[in-house]
Write an enzyme that holds these catalytic residues in place. Structure first.
Site, PDB file in Angstrom:
ATOM      1  N   GLY A  24      46.200 -64.840   6.218  1.00 12.57           N
ATOM      2  CA  GLY A  24      47.497 -64.920   6.891  1.00 12.57           C
ATOM      3  C   GLY A  24      47.536 -64.065   8.144  1.00 12.57           C
ATOM      4  N   GLY A  26      50.177 -63.810  10.113  1.00 13.93           N
ATOM      5  CA  GLY A  26      51.585 -63.641  10.484  1.00 13.93           C
ATOM      6  C   GLY A  26      51.862 -62.175  10.783  1.00 13.93           C
ATOM      7  N   PHE A  27      53.118 -61.776  10.601  1.00 11.25           N
ATOM      8  CA  PHE A  27      53.503 -60.407  10.964  1.00 11.25           C
ATOM      9  C   PHE A  27      52.770 -59.371  10.122  1.00 11.25           C
ATOM     10  CE2 PHE A  27      57.079 -62.729  12.755  1.00 11.25           C
ATOM     11  CZ  PHE A  27      57.206 -62.102  13.983  1.00 11.25           C
ATOM     12  N   GLY A  28      52.684 -59.599   8.793  1.00 13.79           N
ATOM     13  CA  GLY A  28      52.058 -58.613   7.921  1.00 13.79           C
ATOM     14  C   GLY A  28      50.555 -58.541   8.125  1.00 13.79           C
ATOM     15  N   VAL A  92      43.416 -71.491   2.446  1.00 10.02           N
ATOM     16  CA  VAL A  92      43.025 -70.872   1.183  1.00 10.02           C
ATOM     17  C   VAL A  92      43.766 -71.587   0.054  1.00 10.02           C
ATOM     18  CG1 VAL A  92      43.227 -68.740  -0.170  1.00 10.02           C
ATOM     19  CG2 VAL A  92      42.535 -68.646   2.243  1.00 10.02           C
ATOM     20  N   GLU A 184      72.445 -69.118  13.900  1.00  9.64           N
ATOM     21  CA  GLU A 184      71.844 -69.280  15.228  1.00  9.64           C
ATOM     22  C   GLU A 184      71.685 -70.759  15.587  1.00  9.64           C
ATOM     23  OE1 GLU A 184      69.486 -65.004  15.379  1.00  9.64           O
ATOM     24  OE2 GLU A 184      68.467 -66.690  14.492  1.00  9.64           O
ATOM     25  N   ASP A 313      56.432 -61.559   3.138  1.00  5.77           N
ATOM     26  CA  ASP A 313      57.365 -62.434   2.420  1.00  5.77           C
ATOM     27  C   ASP A 313      56.826 -62.926   1.081  1.00  5.77           C
ATOM     28  OD1 ASP A 313      59.031 -62.180   4.533  1.00  5.77           O
ATOM     29  OD2 ASP A 313      59.059 -64.299   5.096  1.00  5.77           O
ATOM     30  N   ALA A 329      60.600 -59.664   9.465  1.00  5.06           N
ATOM     31  CA  ALA A 329      59.358 -59.299  10.144  1.00  5.06           C
ATOM     32  C   ALA A 329      59.070 -57.791  10.119  1.00  5.06           C
ATOM     33  CB  ALA A 329      59.402 -59.829  11.579  1.00  5.06           C
TER      34      ALA A 329
HETATM   35  C1  LIG Z   1      63.406 -69.677  11.120  1.00  9.27           C
HETATM   36  C2  LIG Z   1      63.144 -68.229  10.798  1.00  9.27           C
HETATM   37  C3  LIG Z   1      63.828 -67.232  11.459  1.00  9.27           C
HETATM   38  C4  LIG Z   1      63.597 -65.903  11.181  1.00  9.27           C
HETATM   39  N1  LIG Z   1      64.283 -64.933  11.874  1.00  9.27           N
HETATM   40  C5  LIG Z   1      63.980 -63.644  11.674  1.00  9.27           C
HETATM   41  C6  LIG Z   1      64.606 -62.634  12.451  1.00  9.27           C
HETATM   42  O1  LIG Z   1      65.462 -62.918  13.301  1.00  9.27           O
HETATM   43  N2  LIG Z   1      64.233 -61.343  12.251  1.00  9.27           N
HETATM   44  C7  LIG Z   1      63.286 -61.005  11.324  1.00  9.27           C
HETATM   45  O2  LIG Z   1      62.942 -59.838  11.215  1.00  9.27           O
HETATM   46  N3  LIG Z   1      62.696 -61.927  10.554  1.00  9.27           N
HETATM   47  C8  LIG Z   1      63.018 -63.240  10.707  1.00  9.27           C
HETATM   48  N4  LIG Z   1      62.410 -64.206   9.945  1.00  9.27           N
HETATM   49  C9  LIG Z   1      61.526 -63.783   8.837  1.00  9.27           C
HETATM   50  C10 LIG Z   1      60.162 -63.373   9.332  1.00  9.27           C
HETATM   51  O3  LIG Z   1      59.646 -64.343  10.204  1.00  9.27           O
HETATM   52  C11 LIG Z   1      59.265 -63.192   8.113  1.00  9.27           C
HETATM   53  O4  LIG Z   1      59.832 -62.186   7.305  1.00  9.27           O
HETATM   54  C12 LIG Z   1      57.864 -62.780   8.522  1.00  9.27           C
HETATM   55  O5  LIG Z   1      57.265 -63.810   9.267  1.00  9.27           O
HETATM   56  C13 LIG Z   1      57.037 -62.475   7.275  1.00  9.27           C
HETATM   57  O6  LIG Z   1      55.742 -62.148   7.668  1.00  9.27           O
HETATM   58  P1  LIG Z   1      54.501 -62.523   6.746  1.00  9.27           P
HETATM   59  O7  LIG Z   1      53.304 -61.935   7.399  1.00  9.27           O
HETATM   60  O8  LIG Z   1      54.806 -62.186   5.339  1.00  9.27           O
HETATM   61  O9  LIG Z   1      54.451 -64.104   6.787  1.00  9.27           O
HETATM   62  P2  LIG Z   1      54.287 -65.099   8.047  1.00  9.27           P
HETATM   63  O10 LIG Z   1      54.639 -64.425   9.309  1.00  9.27           O
HETATM   64  O11 LIG Z   1      55.030 -66.329   7.646  1.00  9.27           O
HETATM   65  O12 LIG Z   1      52.734 -65.388   8.057  1.00  9.27           O
HETATM   66  C14 LIG Z   1      52.087 -66.050   7.010  1.00  9.27           C
HETATM   67  C15 LIG Z   1      50.795 -66.621   7.553  1.00  9.27           C
HETATM   68  O13 LIG Z   1      49.994 -67.046   6.474  1.00  9.27           O
HETATM   69  C16 LIG Z   1      49.425 -68.284   6.777  1.00  9.27           C
HETATM   70  N5  LIG Z   1      49.166 -68.976   5.517  1.00  9.27           N
HETATM   71  C17 LIG Z   1      50.064 -69.296   4.568  1.00  9.27           C
HETATM   72  N6  LIG Z   1      49.462 -69.901   3.538  1.00  9.27           N
HETATM   73  C18 LIG Z   1      48.153 -69.969   3.848  1.00  9.27           C
HETATM   74  C19 LIG Z   1      47.014 -70.510   3.182  1.00  9.27           C
HETATM   75  N7  LIG Z   1      47.121 -71.087   1.982  1.00  9.27           N
HETATM   76  N8  LIG Z   1      45.818 -70.431   3.779  1.00  9.27           N
HETATM   77  C20 LIG Z   1      45.702 -69.838   4.998  1.00  9.27           C
HETATM   78  N9  LIG Z   1      46.737 -69.329   5.684  1.00  9.27           N
HETATM   79  C21 LIG Z   1      47.956 -69.382   5.107  1.00  9.27           C
HETATM   80  C22 LIG Z   1      50.477 -68.991   7.620  1.00  9.27           C
HETATM   81  O14 LIG Z   1      49.921 -70.024   8.405  1.00  9.27           O
HETATM   82  C23 LIG Z   1      51.018 -67.835   8.443  1.00  9.27           C
HETATM   83  O15 LIG Z   1      50.342 -67.678   9.661  1.00  9.27           O
HETATM   84  C24 LIG Z   1      62.640 -65.549  10.206  1.00  9.27           C
HETATM   85  C25 LIG Z   1      61.935 -66.562   9.530  1.00  9.27           C
HETATM   86  C26 LIG Z   1      62.174 -67.885   9.824  1.00  9.27           C
HETATM   87  C27 LIG Z   1      61.414 -68.968   9.098  1.00  9.27           C
END
Ligand SMILES: Cc1cc2nc3c(=O)[nH]c(=O)nc-3n(C[C@H](O)[C@H](O)[C@H](O)COP(=O)(O)OP(=O)(O)OC[C@H]3O[C@@H](n4cnc5c(N)ncnc54)[C@H](O)[C@@H]3O)c2cc1C
Length: 434
Positions: A24, A26-28, A92, A184, A313, A329
């Site tokens: 992943g 993403g942010f984490g 994955v 929003e 998340d 995030a």
């Molecule tokens: C529409 C929307 C608006 C939001 N607005 C806000 C906001 O205003 N402020 C705020 O703080 N937060 C906001 N959030 C929440 C924030 O985006 C999440 O809390 C944050 O992205 C969580 O980070 P993460 O690293 O856990 O997951 P993510 O950032 O979702 O990253 C997960 C990553 O894992 C990858 N992945 C998933 N499954 C697999 C797999 N099986 N194999 C390989 N890769 C995989 C995905 O492709 C992705 O790149 C919002 C979320 C959404 C959907």
């Protein structure tokens, strides 16, 4: 293999660096990568998308305010200066915890000494997955461009529709869910119809578009203080949004929604309620909460697996106030940073990690192009000042100067001229929405 043990090496060979697999980007996951810089490790970052996505601004792509490339960046490019990192574009679908291998959908496997799962969450339909085709959610760039297409095509079809009832249904936009994303979306679609589109159409008056926000609970922005929540509701109503509270949706169909005892004909319904964690807990056979979030130890390791961390998340853990750490995030980033610190300490031989402690910086939501609310706890802001702080904060957190400038110019144009640059329907008129 526990990370303290070294692998079997031929005599005289240099010790192999510790292998970390991060699932992943993403942010984490990305924050963990950044904070591991300089550690004696070899990292493999695997993501099923080739880009890191700034989800907080996804609704702006869905409402034609920003282009996709303004809120997403190729992960490979972001990590180009880190030779110890290999970026893989793959999905994955499991973890072999006994052999310490991450399993890929295409049959491949990635060995690890330490694993970080940062796979996020998706929207959930509270057991009604059959609603998804009629009420799509917003999580990926594809979701955002699909919604953009549905919204813009609805106006195009209304322009050619002669039946008043069908035209009204085409010009009715329903958003389900009271959180920041729902608010929003509702505010921005109302502004699109009220401020941006009117001069471009001849047969319809886009001012007459109905934007309806439906929520089962008693208020919008329930995570904010009462007064900010009430302000958000008034602001939405001043933009022309119809706010329906205390009315759970009981059906979503191709013709609209049923909520409370009302039946509303609407051709565009958007789902902004409920999330379900990625299947990370299932991959590990580990305990999870009702939303599928992994229940992790205070040091963010998975119970029974000190070599596996999970962040963002896809996990649930309590904040110091006893409430669950929110799925936002900054929380994912704090967890990614913490885990990188624990791994670095372990590599130095220090195995005494203090528990993860979440610090909440505040909650922000935009309501319209000049209105926002900010809840910093003791300090609460609303209106135009809050909107400027909201805008500056989001521009600051974007990656790269070019994107910051580009988003700032797009917003300035909307602010001053009501023009939205990304009003593109990319798949032609023969692909009917539904
Ligand atoms: C529409 C929307 C608006 C939001 N607005 C806000 C906001 O205003 N402020 C705020 O703080 N937060 C906001 N959030 C929440 C924030 O985006 C999440 O809390 C944050 O992205 C969580 O980070 P993460 O690293 O856990 O997951 P993510 O950032 O979702 O990253 C997960 C990553 O894992 C990858 N992945 C998933 N499954 C697999 C797999 N099986 N194999 C390989 N890769 C995989 C995905 O492709 C992705 O790149 C919002 C979320 C959404 C959907």
């Amino acid at each position: 293999m526990p990370m303290e043990q070294s692998r079997q090496l031929p005599a005289g060979a240099a010790p192999e660096p510790h292998r970390i697999v991060i699932v992943g980007g993403g942010f984490g996951g990305l924050e963990a990568v950044h904070r591991l810089a300089g550690a004696p490790v070899r990292i493999t970052l695997v993501d099923r998308r080739n880009h890191h996505l700034f989800q907080p601004l996804l609704y702006q792509v869905a409402t034609a305010s920003l282009a996709t490339s303004e809120i997403a960046w190729p992960i490979r490019h972001l990590l180009r200066d880190r030779p110890e990192i290999t970026t893989l574009f793959a999905t994955v679908n499991g973890v072999d915890t006994s052999e310490h291998r991450v399993l890929l959908e295409d049959g491949g496997a990635l060995p690890y000494d330490t694993l970080i799962l940062a796979t996020g969450a998706r929207h959930a339909y509270f057991g009604h997955d059959e609603w998804e085709p009629f009420a799509p959610g917003l999580k990926t760039l594809e979701d955002a461009t699909t919604l953009r297409r549905r919204i813009l095509v609805a106006f195009e079809r209304a322009e050619r529709e002669t039946d008043p009832q069908r035209q009204a249904a085409l010009m009715t936009f329903v958003i389900i869910g009271e959180g920041p994303t729902g608010v929003e979306l509702a505010g921005t679609i109302a502004e699109l119809a009220r401020d941006t589109l009117p001069p471009d159409f001849r047969n319809i008056d886009t001012h007459k578009a109905r934007v309806v926000l439906i929520e089962a609970g008693p208020r919008v922005l329930a995570g904010f203080a009462d007064d900010l929540s009430a302000y958000a509701r008034r602001s939405l109503e001043s933009l022309g949004v119809e706010v329906m509270l205390g009315k759970p949706v009981t059906a979503c169909t191709a013709d609209g929604v049923v909520f409370g005892d009302s039946n509303l004909a609407a051709k565009t319904v958007i789902w902004a309620a409920g999330v379900r964690a990625s299947p990370a807990a299932e991959w590990l056979g580990a305990p999870a909460d009702r939303a599928g979030r992994l229940i992790v130890n205070p040091d963010l390791t998975v119970p029974g697996h000190p070599e596996i961390f999970a962040v963002g998340d896809t996990v649930t853990i309590s904040a110091p106030d006893g409430n669950p750490v929110p799925g936002i995030a900054p929380a994912a980033k704090q967890e990614g940073r913490y885990v990188a610190g624990v791994i670095k300490a372990r590599l130095r031989g220090d195995k005494t990690a203090a528990p993860f402690r979440y610090a909440h910086a505040g909650s922000l939501a935009q309501i319209g192009k000049r209105l926002a609310v900010i809840d910093f706890g003791r300090i609460k802001l609303r209106g135009t000042l809050a909107w400027w702080i909201w805008g500056i904060a989001h521009i600051y957190f974007l990656i790269g100067l070019r994107n910051r400038l580009s988003v700032a110019i797009s917003w300035l144009w909307i602010y001053l001229r009501d023009q939205r640059s990304a009003r593109l329907i990319t798949q032609g008129s023969s692909k009917v929405v539904r």
